[in-house]
Design a protein around this motif. Structure first.
Motif, PDB file in Angstrom:
ATOM      1  N   GLU A  28       0.784  -1.055  -0.150  1.00 50.31           N
ATOM      2  CA  GLU A  28      -0.030  -0.004  -0.118  1.00 50.31           C
ATOM      3  C   GLU A  28       0.992   1.169  -0.206  1.00 50.31           C
ATOM      4  OE1 GLU A  28      -3.358   1.787   2.901  1.00 50.31           O
ATOM      5  OE2 GLU A  28      -3.849  -0.345   2.389  1.00 50.31           O
ATOM      6  N   ILE A  29       0.576   1.971  -0.990  1.00 51.18           N
ATOM      7  CA  ILE A  29       1.295   3.242  -1.060  1.00 51.18           C
ATOM      8  C   ILE A  29       0.364   4.357  -1.290  1.00 51.18           C
ATOM      9  CG2 ILE A  29       2.983   4.535  -2.405  1.00 51.18           C
ATOM     10  CD1 ILE A  29       4.208   2.212  -3.316  1.00 51.18           C
ATOM     11  N   ASP A  30       0.441   5.269  -0.235  1.00 46.53           N
ATOM     12  CA  ASP A  30      -0.667   6.482  -0.336  1.00 46.53           C
ATOM     13  C   ASP A  30      -2.056   6.121  -0.504  1.00 46.53           C
ATOM     14  OD1 ASP A  30       1.615   8.206  -0.317  1.00 46.53           O
ATOM     15  OD2 ASP A  30       1.633   8.410  -2.358  1.00 46.53           O
ATOM     16  N   GLY A  31      -2.426   5.068   0.507  1.00 43.90           N
ATOM     17  CA  GLY A  31      -3.679   4.415   0.399  1.00 43.90           C
ATOM     18  C   GLY A  31      -3.965   3.702  -0.886  1.00 43.90           C
ATOM     19  N   MET A  32      -3.016   3.294  -1.571  1.00 47.41           N
ATOM     20  CA  MET A  32      -3.551   2.543  -3.055  1.00 47.41           C
ATOM     21  C   MET A  32      -2.791   1.324  -2.986  1.00 47.41           C
ATOM     22  SD  MET A  32      -5.698   4.668  -4.701  1.00 47.41           S
ATOM     23  CE  MET A  32      -5.128   4.429  -6.612  1.00 47.41           C
ATOM     24  N   ARG A  34      -0.434  -1.046  -4.805  1.00 46.35           N
ATOM     25  CA  ARG A  34       0.542  -1.021  -5.783  1.00 46.35           C
ATOM     26  C   ARG A  34       1.134  -2.374  -6.124  1.00 46.35           C
ATOM     27  NH1 ARG A  34      -1.629   2.785  -8.557  1.00 46.35           N
ATOM     28  NH2 ARG A  34      -1.365   4.824  -7.279  1.00 46.35           N
ATOM     29  N   HIS A  59       5.213   0.252  -9.954  1.00 45.76           N
ATOM     30  CA  HIS A  59       6.037   0.037  -8.637  1.00 45.76           C
ATOM     31  C   HIS A  59       6.371  -1.401  -8.996  1.00 45.76           C
ATOM     32  CE1 HIS A  59       3.703   3.609  -7.337  1.00 45.76           C
ATOM     33  NE2 HIS A  59       4.719   3.640  -6.456  1.00 45.76           N
TER      34      HIS A  59
END
Length: 214
Positions: A28-32, A34, A59
């Motif tokens: 999870e990166i910035d709530g998304m 990947r 990513h």
């Protein structure tokens, strides 16, 4: 279980970056979500083409599409995967020129494209100075082996065997001081093995089935 039997059926995943399968790892990166690892070796029963949307997986660090009967060209969008460290598309039916966009994969360490039907290596590949494994054996490459292979100073494993290369072997490969495995067998190389190669400390060296002298 598998999400889909052909790579085209994964299109939705590539676009939306959902993680419904054990064959992929997400973070999870910035709530998304990947996708960072796509482990599809021997996973696709119907083959198909590699969709251009694979370039959305920005990513992705590890991509394994080996042994899947994939056909067609390698899409140039693969060059967008700037975090990619390892790509393995061994033993498919992929063909044509490798896209020059591969030269943008500056983090790449492992490049395994063996046993396909590729015909041309773009010059941009020789900008990937971080490469440690370069395996393109068992393809349909023609012409001479570029002296620019000498740029790939971190190479430990180089395999260009079972293809259609010809001409002289490049002296520059003798500069690859980290090289441990060098496999050039079963091509149409002529002349002699360069003297510069004598200083390499190789574990494996196969050069048979060419037209080399001395």
């Amino acid at each position: 279980g598998l999400y889909g039997n052909s790579l085209e059926q994964w299109e939705e995943i590539f676009v939306n970056q959902t993680c419904p399968s054990k064959l992929m790892e997400c973070i999870e990166i910035d709530g998304m979500n990947r996708v960072v690892n796509l482990k599809l070796g021997e996973a696709l029963s119907t083959g198909g083409r590699i969709p251009e949307s694979i370039g959305n997986l920005s990513h992705l660090t590890h991509l394994n599409l080996s042994l899947n009967g994939l056909v067609g060209n390698l899409p140039s969008t693969i060059g967008r995967l700037s975090q990619l460290v390892y790509i393995d598309i061994y033993h498919n039916n992929l063909e044509g020129s490798l896209p020059s966009s591969l030269g943008g994969l500056k983090n790449l360490k492992g490049f395994v494209f063996a046993v396909n039907r590729f015909t041309e290596i773009p010059e941009s590949i020789f900008d990937l100075t971080g490469l440690e494994t370069f395996d393109i054996g068992g393809n349909r490459f023609k012409g001479t082996l570029s002296p620019k292979f000498g740029n790939l100073i971190n190479l430990r494993y180089l395999d260009v065997s079972f293809s259609e290369f010809s001409g002289q072997l490049p002296e520059s490969i003798g500069n690859l001081s980290n090289l441990k495995d060098l496999i050039v067998q079963s091509n149409f190389f002529t002349g002699s093995i360069p003297l510069s190669w004598a200083k390499l400390e190789l574990h494996t060296f196969w050069a048979g089935r060419n037209s080399l002298s001395g």
